[in-house]
Design an enzyme around this catalytic site. Structure first.
Site, PDB file in Angstrom:
ATOM      1  N   LYS A   1     -69.258 -32.226  23.170  1.00 48.52           N
ATOM      2  CA  LYS A   1     -69.070 -30.887  23.695  1.00 48.52           C
ATOM      3  C   LYS A   1     -67.777 -30.271  23.169  1.00 48.52           C
ATOM      4  O   LYS A   1     -67.554 -29.068  23.306  1.00 48.52           O
ATOM      5  CB  LYS A   1     -68.987 -30.944  25.236  1.00 48.52           C
ATOM      6  CG  LYS A   1     -70.179 -31.565  25.897  1.00 48.52           C
ATOM      7  CD  LYS A   1     -69.862 -31.831  27.381  1.00 48.52           C
ATOM      8  CE  LYS A   1     -70.987 -32.657  27.989  1.00 48.52           C
ATOM      9  NZ  LYS A   1     -70.600 -33.210  29.294  1.00 48.52           N
TER      10      LYS A   1
ATOM     11  N   ASP B   1     -59.965 -38.761  15.280  1.00 52.54           N
ATOM     12  CA  ASP B   1     -58.973 -39.700  15.793  1.00 52.54           C
ATOM     13  C   ASP B   1     -59.027 -40.952  14.906  1.00 52.54           C
ATOM     14  O   ASP B   1     -58.462 -40.966  13.823  1.00 52.54           O
ATOM     15  CB  ASP B   1     -59.318 -39.975  17.257  1.00 52.54           C
ATOM     16  CG  ASP B   1     -58.252 -40.769  17.985  1.00 52.54           C
ATOM     17  OD1 ASP B   1     -57.072 -40.613  17.679  1.00 52.54           O
ATOM     18  OD2 ASP B   1     -58.608 -41.560  18.885  1.00 52.54           O
TER      19      ASP B   1
ATOM     20  N   LYS C   1     -55.694 -36.553  13.606  1.00 53.69           N
ATOM     21  CA  LYS C   1     -54.534 -37.411  13.887  1.00 53.69           C
ATOM     22  C   LYS C   1     -54.498 -38.485  12.815  1.00 53.69           C
ATOM     23  O   LYS C   1     -54.990 -39.593  13.029  1.00 53.69           O
ATOM     24  CB  LYS C   1     -54.710 -38.115  15.244  1.00 53.69           C
ATOM     25  CG  LYS C   1     -54.764 -37.240  16.466  1.00 53.69           C
ATOM     26  CD  LYS C   1     -54.879 -38.138  17.707  1.00 53.69           C
ATOM     27  CE  LYS C   1     -55.417 -37.422  18.900  1.00 53.69           C
ATOM     28  NZ  LYS C   1     -55.726 -38.329  20.027  1.00 53.69           N
TER      29      LYS C   1
ATOM     30  N   VAL D   1     -54.607 -34.967  23.360  1.00 54.67           N
ATOM     31  CA  VAL D   1     -54.505 -33.522  23.591  1.00 54.67           C
ATOM     32  C   VAL D   1     -55.727 -32.985  24.347  1.00 54.67           C
ATOM     33  O   VAL D   1     -56.820 -33.542  24.275  1.00 54.67           O
ATOM     34  CB  VAL D   1     -54.336 -32.749  22.262  1.00 54.67           C
ATOM     35  CG1 VAL D   1     -52.985 -33.051  21.632  1.00 54.67           C
ATOM     36  CG2 VAL D   1     -55.458 -33.058  21.277  1.00 54.67           C
TER      37      VAL D   1
ATOM     38  N   ARG E   1     -61.253 -28.521  29.441  1.00 57.14           N
ATOM     39  CA  ARG E   1     -61.803 -27.910  28.224  1.00 57.14           C
ATOM     40  C   ARG E   1     -61.513 -26.410  28.193  1.00 57.14           C
ATOM     41  O   ARG E   1     -61.429 -25.802  27.144  1.00 57.14           O
ATOM     42  CB  ARG E   1     -63.326 -28.113  28.161  1.00 57.14           C
ATOM     43  CG  ARG E   1     -63.765 -29.560  28.009  1.00 57.14           C
ATOM     44  CD  ARG E   1     -65.250 -29.625  27.677  1.00 57.14           C
ATOM     45  NE  ARG E   1     -65.814 -30.951  27.898  1.00 57.14           N
ATOM     46  CZ  ARG E   1     -65.785 -31.943  27.014  1.00 57.14           C
ATOM     47  NH1 ARG E   1     -65.214 -31.761  25.843  1.00 57.14           N
ATOM     48  NH2 ARG E   1     -66.318 -33.114  27.295  1.00 57.14           N
TER      49      ARG E   1
END
Ligand code: IMP
Ligand code: MG
Length: 191
Positions: free
Chosen positions: A47, A107, A135, A157, A169
């Site tokens: 999402k 990530d 990242k 984050v 969100r």
């Protein structure tokens, strides 16, 4: 930041609304140039990418369609295993299409690299990735990403689509989750 109250769960705002808007506009221009004359299919990864893809699409001045896929990582709660389960598949075939996967954040890169391999097996004409955030320090696998919004440090984050336990969100900015809260989730990214 224009009159936006910062949520107490946020220790630091990394990108405010205006900064995100400006960067998304630049990405939209670059994508418009690169895909001119092609019929582009944007695939939003649910999402986290909802706001990003909605804003990005409106910055595109080319023919395009949108579809969505929802995935979740198998594995322990602390590690992205890189094996991805498709929770909601695409509505239509991507064979022969120019596909741009729109992701919120890379990530470890494990989820995205699995997703890319899965989609590549469906024989698109081209397949590229656009990630709002990355990242690099957390990367465990090489994954090629053509468009990146911002590089960020190895911090958790939230906001602008990104969640912590499905919340936050809706924050209009991207901020670092407070350390004491992040301790519960670091290494347990959710889809
Ligand atoms: P990866 O497989 O480790 O690259 O995990 C990717 C997914 O984890 C992303 O698509 C996000 O849904 C989620 N994720 C990773 N880092 C964060 C973060 O800092 N905030 C919110 N979600 C994150
Ligand atoms: Mg995601």
């Amino acid at each position: 930041m224009r009159g936006t109250r910062v949520d107490p769960a946020v220790s630091e705002v990394l990108f405010d609304r205006e900064t995100i808007e400006a960067r998304v506009r630049q990405l939209g221009r670059a994508i418009t140039e690169d895909y001119r004359g092609k019929d582009l299919l944007l695939i939003g990864v649910l999402k986290g990418a909802i706001f990003f893809i909605a804003d990005l699409m409106r910055e595109l001045d080319i023919a395009c369609e949108v579809d969505f896929i929802a995935i979740s990582s198998y594995g322990s709660s602390t590690d992205s295993s890189g094996v991805v389960r498709i929770l909601k598949d695409l509505d239509s075939s991507i064979e022969g299409r120019h596909v741009l996967v729109v992701e919120d954040i890379i990530d470890s890169g494990l989820t995205l690299s699995y997703l890319v391999r899965t989609l590549e097996a469906r024989a698109p004409a081209s397949l590229e990735v656009c990630a709002l955030l990355t990242k690099p320090a957390r990367r465990q696998t090489q994954v090629s990403c053509r468009y990146v919004g911002f590089e960020i440090p190895a911090k958790y984050v939230i906001g602008y689509g990104l969640d912590f336990s499905q919340h936050f969100r809706n924050l209009p900015y991207i901020g670092v989750l407070r350390d004491d809260l992040a301790a519960e989730v670091l290494g347990t990214p959710s889809a």
